[in-house]
Write a protein that holds these residues in place. Structure first.
Motif, short mmCIF file in Angstrom:
data_model
loop_
_atom_site.label_atom_id
_atom_site.label_comp_id
_atom_site.label_asym_id
_atom_site.label_seq_id
_atom_site.Cartn_x
_atom_site.Cartn_y
_atom_site.Cartn_z
N ASP A 106 -0.35 7.17 5.06
CA ASP A 106 -1.68 6.60 5.35
C ASP A 106 -2.74 7.30 4.50
N ASP A 107 -2.67 8.60 4.43
CA ASP A 107 -3.65 9.36 3.64
C ASP A 107 -3.54 9.01 2.16
N PHE A 108 -2.33 8.78 1.69
CA PHE A 108 -2.17 8.36 0.30
C PHE A 108 -2.77 6.97 0.09
N SER A 109 -2.51 6.05 1.02
CA SER A 109 -3.06 4.69 0.92
C SER A 109 -4.58 4.69 0.94
N ASN A 110 -5.16 5.64 1.68
CA ASN A 110 -6.61 5.72 1.81
C ASN A 110 -7.25 6.65 0.77
N ASN A 111 -6.44 7.04 -0.25
CA ASN A 111 -6.93 7.86 -1.37
C ASN A 111 -7.42 9.24 -0.94
N ILE A 112 -6.94 9.72 0.19
CA ILE A 112 -7.27 11.09 0.61
C ILE A 112 -6.46 12.09 -0.23
N ILE A 113 -5.24 11.69 -0.58
CA ILE A 113 -4.43 12.49 -1.51
C ILE A 113 -3.96 11.58 -2.64
N ASP A 114 -3.70 12.17 -3.80
CA ASP A 114 -3.19 11.38 -4.92
C ASP A 114 -1.67 11.47 -4.97
N GLU A 115 -1.08 10.78 -5.94
CA GLU A 115 0.38 10.70 -5.99
C GLU A 115 1.03 12.05 -6.25
N LYS A 116 0.39 12.89 -7.06
CA LYS A 116 0.95 14.21 -7.33
C LYS A 116 1.01 15.05 -6.06
N GLU A 117 -0.04 14.95 -5.23
CA GLU A 117 -0.03 15.70 -3.96
C GLU A 117 1.03 15.16 -3.02
N LEU A 118 1.20 13.83 -3.01
CA LEU A 118 2.25 13.22 -2.20
C LEU A 118 3.62 13.72 -2.65
N GLU A 119 3.83 13.78 -3.95
CA GLU A 119 5.10 14.30 -4.48
C GLU A 119 5.33 15.74 -4.04
N ARG A 120 4.29 16.56 -4.09
CA ARG A 120 4.43 17.97 -3.69
C ARG A 120 4.83 18.08 -2.22
#
Length: 701
Positions: A338-352
């Motif tokens: 959800d946070d990724f979809s809402n641009n709270i985190i970017d893809e690199k942070e999601l990968e981490r």
């Protein structure tokens, strides 16, 4: 409501100008071959004996006519009605003559002899299932066999009925005889009127067919009560069913519900939980369907990846979590995505974050940390890490910092603990993890070796009666202890396509079979190649190298900024020393990974008892029946069905079991510790947070 005895042919299918619709809230057609065979045998027997045969009930509700066609929706009995309709089509197609086809054809199609109905292909048919089934049925009825999905239940059962009919024809039973047998099937016809509530009646029906799954019940609830159900079905539910296969839907709904409630929903009561969530959340049918679809898209990505939406690395990490069966992490991934979809985190942070969760899972599995706390951990993890919204500014750092500061068994294993476990623990019994790690070692930094056809091979054989040559190599006096200690450990395991052929062969023969040119297994074979002896020293040296490689492949990226989760007033305690609870005020406890807030020890005890009872009621029920004393040194019976046996008159919520109350903080911790032992729960699965209530002057004294 009108109830009477009727016939599927007479009261439903033989009448002209009728169409029976299966509403979209009903599940798809799914009768098995076994059910079809049983129905067919009943029909043949009814025809032979010329006797009526009762087959259950059909509940329907008439609707307003459309272009002269009387429309009704089928509330219950759709599986049986659809099956008979398919059977009649099979009778038409296997009939020996055109004359024999005439009567069953009239049960399939409405006729418009006087051009009064303006019929088209969809209104001619007397049965109209929901969209997917309807398309397949229309193709079957109009002989468009090239467009039919041959794997769907409608076509599969049609083809099976054709076989069964031909078998009967070979012994003199005609299509007309079988159709007459269908006419002898009787049903309880239940016709609803406008005052009847279709949904309530549907839920009360004790169907003799396939029991409704959790997904079936939820679909009924969100589609049955809305006037716009066809649009909602196509725009939401149909997409949900395409995203998640039937065998995953109920699991998805359980995970979805467990992100919405305190505690855990069990499949048996999950539908009631869903209705409460729907009611208390102020949802409309469409807003609930939109939310379900939103999370179903996430769940589909968790299970299968989504190349169009997420990076290659995200999909690889999700796939690896699946390979290791770490599906409990989905409870935490819902809000993270959800946070990724809402641009709270970017893809690199999601990968981490995903990489950390994978590496944490690997460490936990290797270190043999029990999994019974994982569900509770991941359910409450997001709320615990991001209780302070500012922690989202350092998203990854906050998550890792939290795991580093845990005092329960869920704490992040450090490198030393991980390496030691890699070398010493039985890796072979964790077959999926073992192959995953060996494959990762082999495939690092070179062309990827396809390992689907490879199996795990023991270099030192498993046979307890090792050959003389192996005994000498390992040490004639110590070979048994060496085999016992090292057999299933990392240093003795490799991959091969020749597992069944290698067996107990001598080491030099195995070397030839494991040759890297022959097997393409190069990295794993490097420490075996060229050796003349395979013993404890060789295994340990190889384990050192492979363990080092695994740590480098699955490291823990330490937080750039440490985030503190400690309240300086509070400290976490275990239950090992109950007396430390004296002069303390708790603010939460953690049981099997799930954190529960509490304001005092008495409340904590009630909560722990309630959760343990929910987990397995039989333990406490047995204690209550036997008036068992939980603590040998205490005079109190802890649980009883007799109020006179306990201290106080407090009951476990929702039961007739009384529990003693009024204990000191230390006494309560002794009780909790004893209950954990009783439930065979590791004491490390429980911690509580508390602050001292002593004044400074008291502490000085």
């Amino acid at each position: 409501m009108f109830i009477y005895q009727g016939s599927i042919i007479t009261n439903f299918l033989s009448q002209n100008g009728q169409q029976y619709k299966i509403p979209v809230y009903q599940r798809n057609y799914e009768w098995s071959k076994e059910q079809c065979k049983k129905l067919f045998e009943d029909i043949v027997q009814a025809a032979k004996r010329n006797q009526l045969h009762f087959t259950g009930s059909i509940v329907f509700q008439p609707l307003a006519p459309i272009k002269g066609i009387n429309n009704s929706i089928v509330i219950d009995g759709q599986q049986r009605l659809t099956t008979i309709y398919i059977l009649i089509k099979a009778l038409v197609d296997t009939a020996a003559s055109d004359a024999e086809k005439t009567v069953p054809m009239a049960a399939l199609f409405n006729t418009d002899q006087f051009n009064q109905f303006n019929l088209d292909d969809t209104t001619k048919v007397k049965l109209k299932p929901a969209k997917d089934n309807n398309d397949q049925l229309l193709n079957l009825l109009y002989n468009k066999h090239d467009k039919i999905d041959k794997g769907c239940e409608i076509y599969r059962n049609y083809a099976y009925f054709c076989e069964l009919i031909k078998e009967q024809q070979s012994v003199g039973i005609t299509a007309s005889d079988i159709y007459r047998g269908i006419g002898l099937l009787t049903v309880a016809v239940i016709q609803l009127d406008g005052s009847d509530k279709a949904q309530e009646i549907f839920e009360r029906i004790n169907s003799t067919g396939i029991p409704l799954s959790l997904a079936d019940k939820i679909r009924n609830h969100v589609l049955m009560t809305d006037i716009d159900q066809d649009r909602l079905y196509e725009e939401y539910w149909l997409i949900i069913e395409k995203l998640l296969p039937k065998d995953q839907l109920s699991t998805f709904f359980l995970d979805y519900l467990n992100t919405k409630i305190d505690g855990f929903a069990k499949e048996g009561d999950a539908y009631d939980v869903f209705k409460e969530v729907f009611k208390n959340g102020g949802y409309t049918n469409e807003s609930m369907l939109a939310e379900i679809l939103h999370y179903a898209e996430f769940y589909n990505a968790f299970l299968y990846g989504n190349d169009g939406k997420y990076s290659k690395e995200v999909n690889t990490l999700l796939r690896n979590l699946q390979k290791l069966k770490q599906t409990t992490v989905f409870l935490f991934l819902f809000p993270v995505f959800d946070d990724f979809s809402n641009n709270i985190i970017d893809e690199k942070e999601l990968e981490r974050v995903l990489r950390f969760l994978l590496n944490y899972s690997i460490r936990r599995l290797i270190c043999e940390v029990g999994s019974n706390s994982l569900r509770g951990l991941y359910k409450t993890l997001y709320a615990r890490v991001f209780a302070r919204p500012e922690n989202k500014q350092h998203y990854y750092d906050a998550i890792v910092s939290f795991f580093q500061q845990l005092t329960s068994k869920d704490v992040l294993p450090d490198d030393n603990t991980f390496v030691l476990a890699l070398k010493q623990n039985n890796l072979y019994r964790k077959n999926a993890l073992c192959k995953f790690l060996l494959t990762a070692i082999e495939n690092q930094g070179k062309e990827q070796l396809i390992t689907d056809n490879l199996t795990i091979e023991h270099i030192m054989p498993q046979n307890k009666n090792l050959s003389t040559s192996w005994q000498k190599m390992l040490g004639e006096d110590i070979w048994q202890s060496v085999q016992e200690k090292y057999l299933h450990t990392l240093g003795n395991l490799t991959l091969t396509a020749y597992n069944s052929e290698l067996g107990d062969k001598p080491f030099d023969v195995k070397q030839q079979e494991l040759d890297d040119v022959k097997t393409k297994v190069v990295v794993l074979y490097a420490d075996v190649k060229g050796r003349t002896v395979w013993n404890a020293d060789a295994i340990e040296q190889r384990a050192d190298r492979l363990a080092d490689a695994i740590v480098k492949l699955y490291p823990i990226e330490l937080p750039a900024q440490a985030i503190s989760f400690a309240d300086p007033r509070y400290k976490e305690y275990s239950c090992e020393d109950p007396d430390t609870a004296t002069y303390k005020a708790p603010n939460y406890y953690v049981l099997q990974g799930e954190r529960v807030n509490t304001t005092n020890f008495a409340e904590m005890l009630r909560s722990v008892v309630s959760r343990l009872y929910e987990q397995d009621s039989s333990v406490i029920e047995d204690m209550a029946r036997n008036n068992e004393k939980l603590l040998s040194w205490s005079q109190n019976v802890m649980f009883s069905y007799d109020v006179n046996e306990v201290y106080g008159d407090s009951k476990i919520a929702g039961t007739d079991i009384y529990q003693s109350v009024g204990f000191s903080a230390a006494h309560i911790m002794y009780i909790i510790r004893a209950l954990l032992d009783k439930y065979d729960i590791d004491r490390g699965d429980f911690v509580y947070s508390a602050r001292s209530t002593k004044t400074v002057s008291t502490e000085t004294e």
